[in-house]
Motif scaffolding. Structure first.
Motif, PDB file in Angstrom:
ATOM      1  N   GLY A   1      -5.021  17.724  -5.016  1.00 24.76           N
ATOM      2  CA  GLY A   1      -4.157  18.068  -3.913  1.00 24.76           C
ATOM      3  C   GLY A   1      -2.737  17.601  -4.217  1.00 24.76           C
ATOM      4  O   GLY A   1      -2.499  16.880  -5.193  1.00 24.76           O
ATOM      5  N   LYS A   2      -1.792  18.012  -3.375  1.00 23.69           N
ATOM      6  CA  LYS A   2      -0.397  17.663  -3.627  1.00 23.69           C
ATOM      7  C   LYS A   2      -0.062  16.240  -3.217  1.00 23.69           C
ATOM      8  O   LYS A   2       1.009  15.730  -3.565  1.00 23.69           O
ATOM      9  CB  LYS A   2       0.515  18.641  -2.889  1.00 23.69           C
ATOM     10  N   GLY A   3      -0.957  15.604  -2.498  1.00 27.30           N
ATOM     11  CA  GLY A   3      -0.746  14.214  -2.150  1.00 27.30           C
ATOM     12  C   GLY A   3      -0.067  14.014  -0.815  1.00 27.30           C
ATOM     13  O   GLY A   3       0.661  14.891  -0.327  1.00 27.30           O
ATOM     14  N   THR A   4      -0.327  12.848  -0.239  1.00 25.28           N
ATOM     15  CA  THR A   4       0.346  12.421   0.994  1.00 25.28           C
ATOM     16  C   THR A   4       1.040  11.102   0.721  1.00 25.28           C
ATOM     17  O   THR A   4       0.439  10.180   0.168  1.00 25.28           O
ATOM     18  CB  THR A   4      -0.657  12.236   2.147  1.00 25.28           C
ATOM     19  N   SER A   5       2.306  11.033   1.108  1.00 27.27           N
ATOM     20  CA  SER A   5       3.077   9.809   0.936  1.00 27.27           C
ATOM     21  C   SER A   5       2.843   8.885   2.115  1.00 27.27           C
ATOM     22  O   SER A   5       2.931   9.298   3.271  1.00 27.27           O
ATOM     23  CB  SER A   5       4.566  10.144   0.821  1.00 27.27           C
ATOM     24  N   LEU A   6       2.511   7.649   1.833  1.00 28.85           N
ATOM     25  CA  LEU A   6       2.273   6.631   2.850  1.00 28.85           C
ATOM     26  C   LEU A   6       3.356   5.564   2.760  1.00 28.85           C
ATOM     27  O   LEU A   6       3.626   5.044   1.671  1.00 28.85           O
ATOM     28  CB  LEU A   6       0.900   5.984   2.655  1.00 28.85           C
ATOM     29  N   LEU A   7       3.957   5.252   3.882  1.00 29.72           N
ATOM     30  CA  LEU A   7       4.948   4.177   3.947  1.00 29.72           C
ATOM     31  C   LEU A   7       4.495   3.174   4.993  1.00 29.72           C
ATOM     32  O   LEU A   7       4.323   3.530   6.160  1.00 29.72           O
ATOM     33  CB  LEU A   7       6.329   4.723   4.303  1.00 29.72           C
TER      34      LEU A   7
ATOM     35  N   ASP B   1       0.826  -1.217   0.000  1.00 27.90           N
ATOM     36  CA  ASP B   1       0.000   0.000   0.000  1.00 27.90           C
ATOM     37  C   ASP B   1       0.856   1.262   0.000  1.00 27.90           C
ATOM     38  O   ASP B   1       0.318   2.370  -0.134  1.00 27.90           O
ATOM     39  CB  ASP B   1      -0.924   0.023   1.222  1.00 27.90           C
ATOM     40  N   SER B   2       2.145   1.128   0.167  1.00 20.81           N
ATOM     41  CA  SER B   2       3.047   2.286   0.185  1.00 20.81           C
ATOM     42  C   SER B   2       3.006   2.991  -1.161  1.00 20.81           C
ATOM     43  O   SER B   2       3.262   2.378  -2.206  1.00 20.81           O
ATOM     44  CB  SER B   2       4.475   1.847   0.505  1.00 20.81           C
ATOM     45  N   ALA B   3       2.651   4.254  -1.138  1.00 22.08           N
ATOM     46  CA  ALA B   3       2.483   5.050  -2.359  1.00 22.08           C
ATOM     47  C   ALA B   3       2.110   6.467  -1.937  1.00 22.08           C
ATOM     48  O   ALA B   3       1.987   6.758  -0.748  1.00 22.08           O
ATOM     49  CB  ALA B   3       1.385   4.471  -3.253  1.00 22.08           C
ATOM     50  N   THR B   4       1.910   7.319  -2.915  1.00 25.50           N
ATOM     51  CA  THR B   4       1.358   8.649  -2.647  1.00 25.50           C
ATOM     52  C   THR B   4      -0.116   8.642  -3.019  1.00 25.50           C
ATOM     53  O   THR B   4      -0.499   8.106  -4.063  1.00 25.50           O
ATOM     54  CB  THR B   4       2.100   9.720  -3.458  1.00 25.50           C
ATOM     55  N   TYR B   5      -0.929   9.224  -2.167  1.00 23.15           N
ATOM     56  CA  TYR B   5      -2.373   9.238  -2.366  1.00 23.15           C
ATOM     57  C   TYR B   5      -2.843  10.678  -2.573  1.00 23.15           C
ATOM     58  O   TYR B   5      -2.512  11.577  -1.790  1.00 23.15           O
ATOM     59  CB  TYR B   5      -3.081   8.590  -1.184  1.00 23.15           C
ATOM     60  N   LEU B   6      -3.602  10.866  -3.646  1.00 19.06           N
ATOM     61  CA  LEU B   6      -4.059  12.192  -4.053  1.00 19.06           C
ATOM     62  C   LEU B   6      -5.570  12.280  -3.933  1.00 19.06           C
ATOM     63  O   LEU B   6      -6.273  11.336  -4.308  1.00 19.06           O
ATOM     64  CB  LEU B   6      -3.689  12.455  -5.517  1.00 19.06           C
ATOM     65  N   CYS B   7      -6.059  13.412  -3.444  1.00 22.45           N
ATOM     66  CA  CYS B   7      -7.493  13.662  -3.535  1.00 22.45           C
ATOM     67  C   CYS B   7      -7.730  14.700  -4.627  1.00 22.45           C
ATOM     68  O   CYS B   7      -6.831  15.491  -4.968  1.00 22.45           O
ATOM     69  CB  CYS B   7      -8.099  14.087  -2.209  1.00 22.45           C
ATOM     70  N   ALA B   8      -8.923  14.691  -5.194  1.00 23.90           N
ATOM     71  CA  ALA B   8      -9.207  15.559  -6.331  1.00 23.90           C
ATOM     72  C   ALA B   8     -10.661  16.031  -6.300  1.00 23.90           C
ATOM     73  O   ALA B   8     -11.557  15.276  -5.925  1.00 23.90           O
ATOM     74  CB  ALA B   8      -8.928  14.821  -7.644  1.00 23.90           C
TER      75      ALA B   8
END
Lengths: 113, 114
Positions: free
Chosen positions: A104-110, A84-91
């Protein structure tokens, strides 16, 4: 001005826990809010869409909530996995243009084992 | 990415030269979009198209032009490339304007202007 704000700091969680990502917006009245996943070197991939009259949407381990009063969406990944590690964007779609998503600029999840 | 391809995948060009990026789709979708993605800015809309020969500007359209002569192709042209246009460019497609379904994105073109 219109803004879509996501946590700029990376979110680090342990495998198996629930990840929660936040999307706040100002000066939008969106009919829809969308969430995308982006892996390094790849284009964004559509995950989920929630309508303004829906409070919650689920898809497998993913859950999205949408609070138009707070102007906020929460994106949850339950039983998180390293994959699931990735960057997640809302729009969102701006109210007066109507033809294209703003991201949005996104949030990185690790997710660590 | 199924149904949408961008070319080239990578390009290095010199300041002042014209550059054209191509987006090709096989989905017969009406709407096509060009975004650029830069660190600290996220995805920003350059231009979009809502049909053959129908295009409009996005928030960062200065220095860019587009053309759509066929449903399947959407071209982005940098008239005279500048270093500030070094970026990753993504094309996206959608079948409808209501945004009730998600966009499909291409794999991107990494452009470096030296």
């Amino acid at each position: 001005s219109q803004k879509i704000e996501q946590n700029s700091e990376a979110l680090n969680i342990q495998e198996g826990k629930t990840a929660t990502l936040t999307c706040n917006y100002t000066n939008y009245s969106p009919a829809y809010l969308q969430w995308y996943r982006q892996d390094p070197g790849r284009g964004p991939v559509f995950l989920l869409l929630i309508r303004e009259n829906e409070k919650e949407k689920r898809k497998e381990r993913l859950k999205v909530t949408f609070d138009t009063t707070l102007k906020q969406s929460l994106f949850h990944i339950t039983a998180s996995q390293p994959a699931d590690s990735a960057t997640y964007l809302c729009a969102l779609v701006p109210l007066n243009s109507g033809y294209a998503l703003n991201f949005g600029k996104g949030t990185s999840l690790l997710v660590t084992p | 990415d199924a149904g949408i391809t961008q070319s080239p995948r990578h390009k290095v060009t010199e300041t002042g030269t014209p550059v054209t990026l191509r987006c090709h789709q096989t989905e017969n979708h009406r709407y096509m979009y060009w975004y650029r993605q830069d660190p600290g800015h996220g995805l920003r809309l350059i231009h979009y198209s809502y049909g053959v020969k129908d295009t409009d500007k996005g928030e960062v359209s200065d220095g860019y032009s587009v053309s759509r002569s066929k449903t399947e192709d959407f071209l982005l042209t940098l008239e005279s490339a500048t270093s500030s246009q070094t970026s990753v460019y993504f094309c996206a497609i959608s079948p409808q304007a209501e945004h009730s379904i998600g966009y499909t994105f291409g794999s991107g073109t990494r452009l470096t202007v030296v």
